[in-house]
Write a protein that holds these residues in place. Structure first.
Motif, PDB file in Angstrom:
ATOM      1  N   GLU A 101       0.833  -1.198   0.000  1.00 14.91           N
ATOM      2  CA  GLU A 101       0.000   0.000   0.000  1.00 14.91           C
ATOM      3  C   GLU A 101       0.867   1.247   0.000  1.00 14.91           C
ATOM      4  N   SER A 102       1.973   1.206   0.746  1.00 14.54           N
ATOM      5  CA  SER A 102       2.898   2.336   0.768  1.00 14.54           C
ATOM      6  C   SER A 102       3.501   2.553  -0.616  1.00 14.54           C
ATOM      7  N   ALA A 103       3.876   1.462  -1.288  1.00 13.67           N
ATOM      8  CA  ALA A 103       4.453   1.573  -2.628  1.00 13.67           C
ATOM      9  C   ALA A 103       3.428   2.102  -3.619  1.00 13.67           C
TER      10      ALA A 103
ATOM     11  N   GLU B 119       3.087   5.803  -3.170  1.00 15.48           N
ATOM     12  CA  GLU B 119       4.264   6.482  -3.737  1.00 15.48           C
ATOM     13  C   GLU B 119       4.345   6.300  -5.248  1.00 15.48           C
ATOM     14  N   LYS B 120       3.363   5.567  -5.820  1.00 19.28           N
ATOM     15  CA  LYS B 120       3.248   5.341  -7.255  1.00 19.28           C
ATOM     16  C   LYS B 120       4.457   4.614  -7.834  1.00 19.28           C
ATOM     17  N   ARG B 121       5.073   3.760  -7.010  1.00 13.76           N
ATOM     18  CA  ARG B 121       6.149   2.903  -7.502  1.00 13.76           C
ATOM     19  C   ARG B 121       5.584   1.676  -8.199  1.00 13.76           C
ATOM     20  N   VAL B 122       4.418   1.252  -7.760  1.00 14.29           N
ATOM     21  CA  VAL B 122       3.686   0.173  -8.424  1.00 14.29           C
ATOM     22  C   VAL B 122       2.210   0.530  -8.394  1.00 14.29           C
TER      23      VAL B 122
ATOM     24  N   VAL C  42      10.803  -5.307   1.244  1.00 17.19           N
ATOM     25  CA  VAL C  42      11.311  -4.371   0.233  1.00 17.19           C
ATOM     26  C   VAL C  42      10.525  -4.607  -1.047  1.00 17.19           C
ATOM     27  N   VAL C  43       9.885  -3.551  -1.556  1.00 16.49           N
ATOM     28  CA  VAL C  43       9.053  -3.639  -2.757  1.00 16.49           C
ATOM     29  C   VAL C  43       9.830  -3.055  -3.935  1.00 16.49           C
ATOM     30  N   THR C  44       9.980  -3.859  -4.989  1.00 14.36           N
ATOM     31  CA  THR C  44      10.689  -3.429  -6.199  1.00 14.36           C
ATOM     32  C   THR C  44       9.803  -3.655  -7.409  1.00 14.36           C
ATOM     33  N   PRO C  45       9.650  -2.651  -8.289  1.00 11.31           N
ATOM     34  CA  PRO C  45       8.854  -2.875  -9.511  1.00 11.31           C
ATOM     35  C   PRO C  45       9.457  -4.016 -10.334  1.00 11.31           C
TER      36      PRO C  45
END
Length: 1024
Positions: A929-931, A934-937, A990-993
Motif C-alpha cells: 500500500e505504501s508503494a 508512492e506510485k512505484r507500483v 522491500v518492494v521493487t517494480p
C-alpha cells in the motif's frame, strides 16, 4: 471461449477478455429493498410460509417466545420496531436450529390508553363520556382497538416479522376475557383477594387508580409551606403546652385532611422563641396582611438539627433557643395538638395526636411530619396502627367533596394556582396565623400519568387487592367500616351517592374505615415474605420463581428481585369502563364476596359466550342461580387493572394453544417491564400455578436519537421506523437492531443508519460475488475435502469455527455478536482474503483445474451456510439470495435448517499455519500500500517482494505451504523469503517494480511471458 485455431498465445495485441471465466449473475448490487420487500411479503403470504413451517416442524422440540402485548392505539414507533425485530430474529434463529418455534403476536386491547383516546373524541365534540351508556362506550373502545390492531399488524408484518397474523391473541377476544375472569376467580377461590382501602396512585384527570408502570416522574417546582399546630396537651413535657409544632410539606392540599403529627423517637427537638421583626411575610418578602400575627412570645418546636435550614425559610425572623426545654421525640408520646382550622368544628376540632414514626428523619423540613392517612403510604400505615382511618375528603376529580367543612367543592388539588402561596389554602392558613412560610420554589421529582401527562396524587380509596404477604388460607376477603362489616350498599345508604365506576367517592366526615381487612402487612427485611400458616406467601413464591428463571442480561435478576421484594399489595381494580370487570358478588350485609365454584363457572361460561360485556348486561339473578337472592348481593362495577389482563396472556395463548402447564421458553420486552408485564405475569402465574410462566426473560434497552436523547415530538428528534422502511427497506432496520448492544439503551440516527447500511452493502456484495462465482456449478464439479488445497481446507475450518460461535451467540441471544461475527467473516476472511487470493484461479484456471473446482466447491459450501446464517436477520435479502440461485414457486429459504458442514478432522496445525501466514500477508500488504501511494507500483502483481523474517514460525509456515503458494497468496509478481534483520519488526519488506512481462489474460508478471500482452504457460494451455 474462442476456438483453439483462433488463438495465438504470443499475439500481444489480442484481447483475451472473452476467454476469462468472469462471475455471472443477475443479482443486483443495488438492493432496492423498499420496492422489493412488499413483493416478497406477498409471496410468503401466498405460499403460507408460517403455516408450512408449523406442519414441517410438527413433533420437533418446541421453542415458545411469548409476545408481550403492545397497546392497540396508534402507529408503531421505534421502540415497537426494535422489540418486534429482535423477537423475530430470535424466533427465526430457533427455527433455523431445527426447532418448532411458533410466534403468536398479541395486543393489549383494554384499559386507559384506548379508553383515553375514545374519550378524547368525546371531548372534541364537547360530550361527556359518563352520559353515554356503558355498552355503547365499550363498543366504541372495541372498534377503536380493532382499527389499530389492523394497522399495527400490517406495520409489524412489513418489518418482516413472521407469525400467526391470521389468529393473533387479543385481550378483548371473548375466550381471552373468559380466561382473564377465570384467573381472577382462581385468586378469589383460594382466598388471595381482598377489598380494602389504602392510598394508591390516583389520576384526577383520568379518575382512576394507576399502577406504578403507568406512572412516569418529571421535575416540577412546587409550593412548600411551614405550618404551625398549637400543642394543647403534652403529659411528658408540660412546658410544650401552648407552643406550636411546625411541619413542612410540599403538598399543601393535604393539610385539610390532616389527622395527626409524627415525630422520630430518637430525634432531638428544641423549643424556639420567635422574635418578630415585622409582620409575617412570604419568602418573596411581600408583606401580607393577616387577621392574626405571630406574637413575640410564641414558641416553636422543631428538630434541633434543622434550626438553621428552617430559619432560612423565614428570613424576617430571628430564633432563640429556649433553655427550659430540649428533649427526645419520645418525650412527645401522648401529646396532642389542634388543627389550624379547629374553629370550623367537627372533623377539624378533634385533637391531633403525636405518633412515633420510624420514617421521620432530619434530612429536610422540621423533623415533624403531618399525617394524612388518605394521601400517604406511611401516613396510612401509622395512623391505622392507632385507629385513625381515611376520611375520603378528596374525590376522584381531585376536588374536596361538597360537604367538607374547609374548601368543600373546591380544587383541583393538582392545580398549581389552587395550592400556591397565594392560593386559598395558604390564604386561610395565613388568616388563622398558622402559616410561618410559603414559597413557590421547591424543585423536585413528582409522579405523572404517562398517558395524560398530568400529576397524580396518593389517594385512599376502597380497591381490590391481591396480598403479597399472606398465605392463600389467610388472605382477607372483606371490607369493614366503623368496626362492622360493610358493603358498597352500606356506603350508599349513608346518604352520599357513590358513582357507578367505583367505591369511596362521597363519604361523610363521620364515616371511617376501622378494620380494612386486617392490618396491611409489612414485608420483612429480607424481602422474602413472611410465611403464614402452612402456605407460602405470593412474595415468597415469586422470589423463588425469579431465582429459578434465567435472566438476560444477568443483572436484570437483581432489578426485578428488588422490585418484588419491596412492592406493596397488588391493586387490581380500576374505576373505568373499558376492561374485564371484577366479576364478583359482594354480600350487602356481611361484605363478603361470594365464593361458589358453580356460580363462578356460570360467570366464565357467560364471558366465553358474550365476552366481558356480558357482565354489564347480565341477568345477575340467572348467574347467581336459585340458591342466592340477588337482593342480598351487589355485583361489582370496577374493572381489572390492565396489567392483570396482560399478566394472564400466558393462560389464553401459551397454555390454550400448547397444553395446560406449558411454559414459554422466553419473554422479551424493554427493561421497563420489570415493573410491568414481566412482574404482572410472574405474580399472576405464581398466585395460580405456584411458578413463573417463563423459563427465561430477556430485556433490552430503549431506542434513543443519534445524540443519545429520549425521542420526543417536542424536540423534533423522533426517528420513524415506517419512514426508514419506506426509504431504505426493513432489512436495513433489522441490520441496525442486530448490530446494537440492545441490552442497554441504543442510538439511532442518520450516522448510525449509514453504518448499518454500509455493513449491509458489504454483506450483500459477498452474496453477489458468491452467486456470480457459482454460475453453472454442479455436483460433478465437487471435490472431496481431502483432495483440496490447504487454503480451501483452512477456509472450511474457519467456517466451522464461525458455525460454532454463531450457534453459541444465537443460543445466548447475543445477536450483536452474531451479526458482527458474520460480517467480519464475510469481509475479512472472504472478501479481503479468500476471494482476493483465489480470484485468479476462478477467472483464469481451466474448468477442470483441481484448484478452481476446489474453490468453487468451498464457495458452494459458503453460500449454503451464509445464506442460512443471514436469514434470521436479513430475512428479505436471504430470500432474494436463495431465489436467485434456486428459484421456486412454493419453497423459501426460511424452510431451511442450520447448515451441515463437511466433515473435517481437527487440524490445529493447519489453522495455526494459515493464521501465521495471514499475519505475514498483512505486513506485506502494508508495504504494498505504501508503494502504491508512492506510485512505484500500481498493483501487487507489478511488485517483486524481498521479505525478511526474524521469527522461526512464519518461516516454517511458508516453507510448509511452498513459495509458489505463498506468492499466489501475496498476489505479487515474485516473492523471495529469507531470515534476516528486520530492525525490530516481525517482518521487513522491500518492494521493487518487477521487470517481468505481463500476461495478456491473467495479468500476472511471469518469467515465461516474453512480451507484455502475450500469454503465460497456464493461459496458453487454457485457451488452447
Amino acid at each position: 471461449m474462442t476456438d483453439a485455431a483462433d488463438t495465438t498465445p504470443h499475439d500481444a495485441t489480442r484481447d483475451w477478455r472473452d476467454t476469462v471465466f468472469l462471475p455471472k449473475t443477475d443479482f443486483p448490487m443495488k438492493a432496492g429493498l423498499a420496492a422489493k420487500e412488499p413483493a416478497i411479503l406477498e409471496r410468503w403470504a401466498r405460499i403460507g410460509v408460517y403455516d408450512t413451517l408449523r406442519k414441517e416442524r410438527s413433533g420437533r422440540e418446541r421453542f415458545i417466545l411469548h409476545d408481550g402485548p403492545p397497546y392497540a392505539n396508534g402507529d408503531i414507533h421505534m421502540g415497537h420496531a426494535m422489540n418486534k425485530v429482535l423477537k423475530d430474529i430470535i424466533v427465526r434463529s430457533q427455527t433455523l436450529m431445527g426447532k418448532d418455534a411458533p410466534y403468536v403476536p398479541g395486543w393489549d386491547c383494554h384499559g386507559l390508553p384506548i379508553e383515553w383516546k375514545v374519550e378524547e373524541a368525546y371531548r372534541a365534540k364537547k360530550l361527556n363520556k359518563d352520559d353515554v351508556p356503558v355498552d355503547q362506550f365499550r363498543a366504541e373502545c372495541r372498534a377503536y382497538a380493532e382499527k389499530w390492531v389492523a394497522v399495527q399488524r400490517a406495520q409489524f408484518e412489513r418489518l418482516g416479522v413472521m407469525g400467526d397474523w391470521a389468529d393473533p391473541y387479543l385481550t378483548m377476544k371473548y375466550e381471552a376475557e373468559a380466561a382473564i375472569v377465570g384467573e381472577l376467580l382462581k385468586f378469589a377461590e383460594s382466598g388471595q383477594l381482598y377489598r380494602g382501602a389504602k392510598p394508591v396512585m390516583w389520576s384526577p384527570v383520568e379518575k382512576t387508580a394507576l399502577a406504578e408502570a403507568e406512572v412516569e416522574y418529571e421535575d416540577v417546582v412546587s409550593t412548600q409551606i411551614d405550618v404551625a399546630f398549637e400543642i394543647v396537651d403534652a403529659p411528658n413535657a408540660p412546658e410544650l403546652v401552648g407552643a406550636h409544632a411546625v411541619i413542612w410539606t410540599t403538598t399543601p392540599w393535604t393539610i385539610p385532611v390532616n389527622q395527626a403529627l409524627s415525630y422520630g423517637p430518637e430525634i432531638e427537638y428544641v423549643l424556639l422563641d420567635v422574635l418578630v421583626g415585622g409582620e409575617l411575610t412570604t419568602s418573596s418578602n411581600e408583606q401580607v396582611q393577616s387577621s392574626r400575627q405571630i406574637k413575640s412570645d410564641t414558641k416553636i418546636l422543631i428538630a434541633a438539627d434543622l434550626v438553621s435550614s428552617f430559619s432560612k425559610r423565614l428570613p424576617i425572623h430571628e430564633f432563640v433557643e429556649v433553655p427550659l426545654w430540649r428533649g427526645k421525640g419520645s418525650d412527645l408520646e401522648g401529646a396532642t395538638a389542634r388543627h389550624p382550622m379547629h374553629a370550623l368544628g367537627g372533623f377539624f376540632a378533634k385533637p391531633r395526636p403525636f405518633l412515633p414514626g420510624d420514617f421521620v428523619t432530619t434530612d429536610a423540613g422540621t423533623g415533624l411530619v403531618h399525617m394524612a392517612p388518605d394521601h400517604g403510604e406511611d401516613d396510612f400505615l401509622l395512623c391505622k396502627q392507632y385507629g385513625i382511618d381515611p376520611v375520603f375528603a378528596v374525590d376522584g376529580a381531585g376536588m374536596y367533596r361538597a360537604d367538607w367543612a374547609w374548601l368543600g367543592g373546591q380544587g383541583s388539588v393538582i392545580n398549581k394556582k389552587f395550592v400556591a402561596a397565594e392560593g386559598p389554602i395558604c390564604t386561610d392558613l395565613r388568616a388563622a396565623g398558622a402559616l410561618l412560610a410559603a414559597s413557590d420554589d421547591f424543585a423536585h421529582s413528582y409522579p405523572h400519568s404517562w398517558r395524560s401527562k398530568a400529576k397524580v396524587i396518593f389517594r385512599a380509596t376502597p380497591q381490590w387487592f391481591i396480598p403479597m404477604d399472606k398465605s392463600a388460607t389467610q388472605s382477607p376477603a372483606r371490607l369493614r367500616v366503623s368496626g362492622r362489616s360493610c358493603s358498597q350498599h352500606d356506603l350508599n345508604d349513608a346518604g352520599h351517592r357513590l358513582p357507578e365506576t367505583g367505591l369511596g367517592e362521597g363519604l361523610s366526615a363521620s364515616d371511617t374505615l376501622a378494620d380494612l381487612a386486617g392490618p396491611p402487612p409489612t414485608p420483612p427485611a429480607s424481602g422474602r415474605g413472611a410465611e403464614e400458616g402452612n402456605g407460602a406467601t405470593l412474595r415468597q413464591i415469586a422470589l423463588d420463581a425469579i431465582a429459578a428463571t434465567k435472566w438476560v442480561p444477568a443483572r436484570a435478576e437483581n432489578r426485578i428481585t428488588s422490585m418484588v421484594s419491596g412492592r406493596p399489595d397488588w391493586v387490581i381494580s380500576r374505576q373505568r369502563a373499558w376492561g374485564v370487570p371484577i366479576a364478583l358478588y359482594v354480600h350487602r350485609q356481611t361484605g363478603e364476596y361470594l365464593n361458589d365454584p358453580a356460580v363462578n363457572a356460570r360467570i366464565v361460561a357467560a364471558f366465553r359466550e358474550g365476552g366481558a360485556d356480558a357482565w354489564f348486561t347480565a341477568d345477575h339473578a340467572v348467574l347467581l342461580g336459585a340458591g342466592y337472592d340477588l337482593a342480598e348481593y351487589e355485583p361489582q362495577r370496577d374493572i381489572l387493572d390492565v396489567w392483570f389482563d396482560s399478566g394472564c396472556t400466558h393462560v389464553f395463548t401459551v397454555e390454550a394453544r400448547y397444553g395446560e402447564g406449558t411454559r414459554a421458553n422466553l419473554y422479551l420486552e424493554g427493561s421497563d417491564q420489570h415493573r410491568g408485564w414481566f412482574q404482572s405475569s410472574l405474580l399472576e402465574s405464581c398466585g395460580t400455578r405456584g411458578r413463573a410462566p417463563y423459563d427465561a426473560v430477556l430485556t433490552h434497552g430503549f431506542a434513543l436519537d443519534g445524540q443519545g436523547r429520549k425521542m420526543s415530538k417536542s424536540l423534533g428528534n423522533v426517528v420513524d421506523p415506517l419512514k426508514i422502511i419506506g426509504e431504505s427497506g426493513a432489512d436495513i432496520l433489522r441490520m441496525w437492531v442486530a448490530s446494537t448492544d440492545y441490552f442497554d439503551d441504543v442510538k439511532i440516527g442518520k450516522e448510525v443508519l449509514a453504518t448499518a447500511s454500509d455493513a449491509y452493502r458489504k454483506l450483500r456484495n459477498t452474496f453477489r460475488y458468491l452467486l456470480g462465482a457459482l454460475d453453472g456449478f454442479d455436483e460433478a464439479e465437487r471435490v472431496p475435502v481431502a483432495d483440496m488445497p490447504e487454503l480451501e481446507r483452512y477456509v472450511l475450518h474457519r467456517l466451522a469455527m464461525l458455525d460454532t460461535e454463531l450457534r453459541e451467540a444465537a443460543t445466548g441471544y447475543e445477536f450483536n455478536r452474531y451479526i458482527r461475527l458474520l460480517t467480519d467473516f464475510a469481509n475479512e476472511d472472504l472478501s479481503a482474503f479468500f476471494f482476493d487470493v483465489r480470484k485468479d484461479s476462478l477467472y483464469c484456471d481451466a474448468p477442470d483445474s483441481v484448484t478452481r473446482r476446489s474453490y468453487r466447491t468451498v464457495l458452494d459450501v459458503l453460500y449454503h451456510a451464509l445464506v442460512r446464517y443471514a436469514a434470521p436477520v436479513l430475512c428479505f435479502t436471504a430470500e432474494e439470495v436463495w431465489q436467485a440461485r434456486f428459484p421456486s414457486e412454493d419453497r423459501s429459504v426460511h424452510f431451511l435448517e442450520w447448515p451441515t458442514l463437511p466433515d473435517l478432522a481437527a487440524d490445529g496445525a493447519l489453522i495455526e499455519r494459515w493464521r501465521t501466514l495471514r499475519l505475514v500477508r498483512g505486513d506485506i500488504n502494508v508495504a504494498l500500500e505504501s508503494a502504491r501511494r508512492e506510485k512505484r507500483v500500481r498493483t501487487g502483481l507489478e511488485a517483486d517482494l524481498d521479505v525478511r523474517i526474524a521469527l522461526a514460525p512464519p518461516l516454517r509456515a511458508i516453507e510448509e505451504v511452498g513459495l509458489d503458494a505463498f506468492t499466489e497468496m501475496c498476489i505479487a509478481a515474485s516473492v523471495e523469503v529469507a531470515p534476516g534483520d528486520t530492525a525490530g519488526a516481525a517482518v521487513a519488506v522491500v518492494v521493487t517494480p518487477t521487470e517481468k512481462h505481463k500476461c495478456g489474460r491473467c495479468w500476472r508478471h511471469l518469467p515465461e511471458v516474453t512480451v507484455d500482452g502475450a500469454l503465460c504457460d497456464r493461459c496458453t494451455s487454457v485457451v488452447a
